[in-house]
Each structure stands twice: as C-alpha cells, then as structure tokens.
Design an enzyme around this catalytic site. Structure first.
Site, PDB file in Angstrom:
ATOM      1  N   LYS A  48       0.858  -1.197   0.000  1.00 39.87           N
ATOM      2  CA  LYS A  48       0.000   0.000   0.000  1.00 39.87           C
ATOM      3  C   LYS A  48       0.879   1.226   0.000  1.00 39.87           C
ATOM      4  O   LYS A  48       1.993   1.200   0.543  1.00 39.87           O
ATOM      5  CB  LYS A  48      -0.863   0.027   1.254  1.00 39.87           C
ATOM      6  CG  LYS A  48      -2.017   0.973   1.173  1.00 39.87           C
ATOM      7  CD  LYS A  48      -3.192   0.314   0.483  1.00 39.87           C
ATOM      8  CE  LYS A  48      -4.388   1.191   0.310  1.00 39.87           C
ATOM      9  NZ  LYS A  48      -5.570   0.412  -0.076  1.00 39.87           N
ATOM     10  N   ASP A  65      -6.866   4.455  -4.744  1.00 42.16           N
ATOM     11  CA  ASP A  65      -7.531   4.266  -3.443  1.00 42.16           C
ATOM     12  C   ASP A  65      -8.211   5.607  -3.146  1.00 42.16           C
ATOM     13  O   ASP A  65      -8.422   6.401  -4.078  1.00 42.16           O
ATOM     14  CB  ASP A  65      -6.500   3.881  -2.368  1.00 42.16           C
ATOM     15  CG  ASP A  65      -7.146   3.327  -1.096  1.00 42.16           C
ATOM     16  OD1 ASP A  65      -7.545   2.145  -1.094  1.00 42.16           O
ATOM     17  OD2 ASP A  65      -7.266   4.067  -0.094  1.00 42.16           O
TER      18      ASP A  65
END
Ligand code: GLU
Length: 447
Positions: free
Chosen positions: A125, A165
């Site tokens: 991430k 995201d």
C-alpha cells in the site's frame, strides 16, 4: 504465554504509536489462536514474527511547486508488506490522514485480502498526506509526477504494482503512470486502474462496489433471501459507493443513503437511476468533501448535517468511506433497526466494538478484506490482460469478478465452519488468508 500473546506483546512494544496498525493486527491475530494452537509449524518457522513485519517500508519527500509559485512538501509512503504469493499489490491513497500507521494497517489487510482472491498478488500500500481538494489539475499533475520521481525505482510489473484508493482515481493514476513510463522508458502496465485506451480494464472503476454487492447477495442467499426489495445504507459518495448503488439497483435493491465529511443524504426514492449515478461522479469534481450538493439537484432527498447514515432503518449497511467510520453506537442503532447484513466495503470500516456487537447479535458481518476484494481482483484481471496483450469485454470481466466474489464467500464460510466458528466471516477470512500466505512463506524458507 501463548504464541499469539507473545506476538501481541511484541507489536504493542514495538509500535505503540500506530493505533490503526495495532487494531488491524490484533483482529487478525485473535482469529488465528485456534490455528496456531493446533499446528505448531507456524511457531517453528516464526511465521507470525515475520508476517507482522513489513518486508520493506519506503518513506520519502515529495516536493512540488503550487500555482502561486510556492514550494510545498508532502511525505510519501510505500509499504511493501508481503511478497510470498506474488508482487506487492495495493493502492495509493491521497488523504490528509495518511501516516505510517494507516499505511501499515492497509498493507497488512491487503496481504490477506489479495490471498483470498485466489490470484497471485502479494500485499502493499502507498500514499501521502496530500489533500487534492481545492488543488488545480496542474498542481495535481505536478504532485503526481514528483511522487513518481522517487517511487518509480521501487515499482515494476513483477515487483510492485500500485493502483488507486481514496483520493486517487483514473486521473491521478494517469499522471503517475505517465511519469513512471517516461522515467523507465517502457510500457509494462505497472499500474492498475489505467485508462481504457492504454491498458485499463473495463469495469475496474465499478469493481469494488459490484463485488461488495455480490458478496452481500451470497450472504443473503445463506438466509434464503435475496437483494430484491432490500433497502441499503451506503456511506461515502466516491467510487465504491457509486459502484454499490449501480449493482444494488440492478439486483432490485434500493440504496437510500450516501454520505460525506459534512453529513449524510437520505433519498427515499433510492439512488437508482443513471442520472443519479452520473451525478455522484460530478459531485466529486464539484467538491469531494460535500455531499450536501446532492439535495440541490434531487429535492426529494434530505441532508442531515454532521450525522452518519447508520441511524436509518435499512436491511443492509455498507460502509464505503474510510476506516473506523462505523462505531459501537452506530452498530447499536443498526441492530435496533433489525439490520440483516453488514458488508464492509471500506478497509476496516467498522471499529472492534461495532464488529463485536454484530457477532454477538448474530448479524451477518463481512470484513473488508473479503467483501471489498472485488477491486483488487479486477486489478489482478487487468494485469492478466496486460500480460496477454488482450482486452476483455465488460461481460467477460463481470463473469470473472462474480465468480471470484462467490469463491471468496464460500472460502470464508467453509473455513469458519471447519474451525468451529460457523457464520463468523471475520474468523473465516482471517484464517483462510493467513493459511495461504503462511504456506508460501514456509515453502520459500526464512527470507
Ligand atoms: N485500493 C483498493 C483496495 O483497497 C484496490 C487495490 C488495487 O487494486 O491494487 O483493495
């Protein structure tokens, strides 16, 4: 002291200032007690000590010049958490609340989520504390390019493949990918969520929301029910909320709420028409922090400033915004209104108190790492198409996405049952994801 308690002690001692990371790892570790007690192989190979530690964390400076000519500096992150089953894979978040704790929790969750998809993707991430609201397109482009000037050297189609995201959609992916391509001088599709004319997959924008609704449908089937005629509360009004509204409407359900940082909207007619779906996208461009905009166009709807949608009576609740957006009090309200199914489409959308309340009250609750895996699954499909130099139709992608979500649902249900926790999707998802990653780690030696 049990193996799990030893590990809990380690993480609390090492990372006391990382509340989100501690919350995510404590939830997973707690689910794993029965597995590591039954089979000592995990302790023998130090699997938990290794799995709670990211393989690599990259923290870097992102300098850029704003439209007024002033130098701005943000902090960027990429957490390359676990590559046991494939290249690091996970989105990039632009949000003021991004810090090491949120990045680590998201990359940790992503590792198990990606394992559940059945596709060969490890967990990662990235992100930065950049707030795109109020920024011009040129500022956003310069920012994305500066971010890539550092990050590009850590990426690659078989190393690390980012995506979008919160705060990062097709536009930002385009700017980052463009700079990456210029720097490395090749067009290996190292991002997913790309534009459709340059290697992107049809349905990637819809995929997380569609996947969450498919998952909800499978949960309802187990209760001999269906989506048809159900009312749904959704939070957020971004990509995930949008996709959920579209698929819910297609299956005969009615989404009656969306929300933003300023409050929530109740639309008694349902967010069920193409005009409304399209308007959600427009609203993001008008002001991504204001959901109130909706009532100016759809006057039957009502705006509740400063409130959350969970006070409405609905059959299904789907948090689609951000971590810890549904707490114990919210869960109490949903339970009092006889909610049937709660599906986390945001990552760690519910607090531990909320989850406990759902589980204690036998309300079917699906954790994000299972229910929101449709997005990253479709990213995995995009990677396959890029490798094959092919582009599948929307129907082909949708059939695969549906099959993956049904399979994840079945895996959670079967695993929970096998370990004596029938109906507990949290334990089912955590154990199934863990066992797959752990097996690969054992087989690859201590690295
Ligand atoms: N950001 C999404 C997630 O939380 C998608 C990641 C991806 O497609 O790589 O799963």
């Amino acid at each position: 002291m049990s193996y799990i308690d030893k590990i809990l002690e380690i993480i609390n001692k090492k990372d006391p200032g990382q509340p989100e990371f501690l919350q995510a790892s404590e939830e997973v570790l707690d689910s794993l007690r029965i597995v590591v007690d039954q089979d000592k192989i995990y302790e023998k190979y130090g699997i938990l000590e290794r799995i709670i530690e990211p393989e690599r964390v990259i923290v870097f400076r992102i300098p850029w010049v704003d439209d007024a000519g002033k130098v701005q500096v943000n902090r960027g992150y990429r957490v390359q958490y676990n590559s046991a089953i494939g290249p690091y894979k996970g989105g990039i978040r632009f949000h003021p609340a991004v810090n090491l704790s949120t990045m680590k929790f998201l990359a940790f969750e992503q590792t198990f989520k990606n394992a559940l998809t059945g596709l060969p993707m490890g967990g990662g991430k990235g992100g930065c504390d950049f707030d795109s609201s109020g920024k011009s397109e040129n500022e956003i482009m310069r920012f994305c390019q500066s971010m890539m000037n550092e990050l590009y050297r850590h990426l690659g189609p078989d190393t690390d493949v980012p995506a979008g995201d919160i705060g990062v959609g097709a536009r930002e992916v385009g700017f980052m990918y463009g700079q990456y391509k210029k720097l490395v001088n090749n067009v290996t599709g190292v991002f997913t969520g790309k534009g459709l004319t340059w290697g992107g997959s049809i349905l990637r924008p819809e995929a997380t929301g569609y996947g969450a609704i498919y998952f909800a449908e499978e949960m309802l089937k187990l209760k001999n029910e269906s989506m048809s005629g159900k009312t749904v509360a959704v939070s957020g009004f971004g990509n995930v909320a949008w996709g959920s509204c579209i698929k819910a409407a297609a299956l005969g359900a009615k989404v009656i709420t969306i929300s933003g940082p300023d409050g929530y909207i109740h639309d008694p007619d349902g967010i069920s028409t193409k005009e409304k779906f399209d308007y959600l996208k427009e609203m993001l461009l008008i002001d991504r922090n204001k959901v109130e905009t909706y009532v100016k166009k759809f006057t039957n709807a009502k705006f509740f400033p400063g409130k959350r949608p969970w006070e409405q009576k609905v059959d299904i609740a789907i948090p689609c915004a951000i971590q810890n957006e549904l707490n114990g009090d919210d869960a109490q309200k949903l339970a009092a209104n006889n909610v049937k199914v709660v599906v986390e489409a945001s990552n760690m959308g519910c607090t531990p108190e909320a989850i406990k309340l759902f589980v204690d009250n036998k309300i079917a609750f699906a954790p994000g790492k299972a229910a929101n895996a449709g997005g990253v699954s479709t990213s995995g499909l995009e990677m396959s198409q890029n490798s094959m130099r092919l582009s599948w139709t929307a129907e082909e992608v949708d059939v695969r996405l549906h099959a993956i979500m049904c399979n994840i649902h079945k895996t959670c249900v079967d695993t929970a049952k096998e370990f004596g926790f029938e109906g507990n999707y949290v334990i089912g998802a955590n154990i199934a994801g863990f066992k797959k990653v752990a097996k690969a780690m054992i087989e690859q030696g201590v690295i």
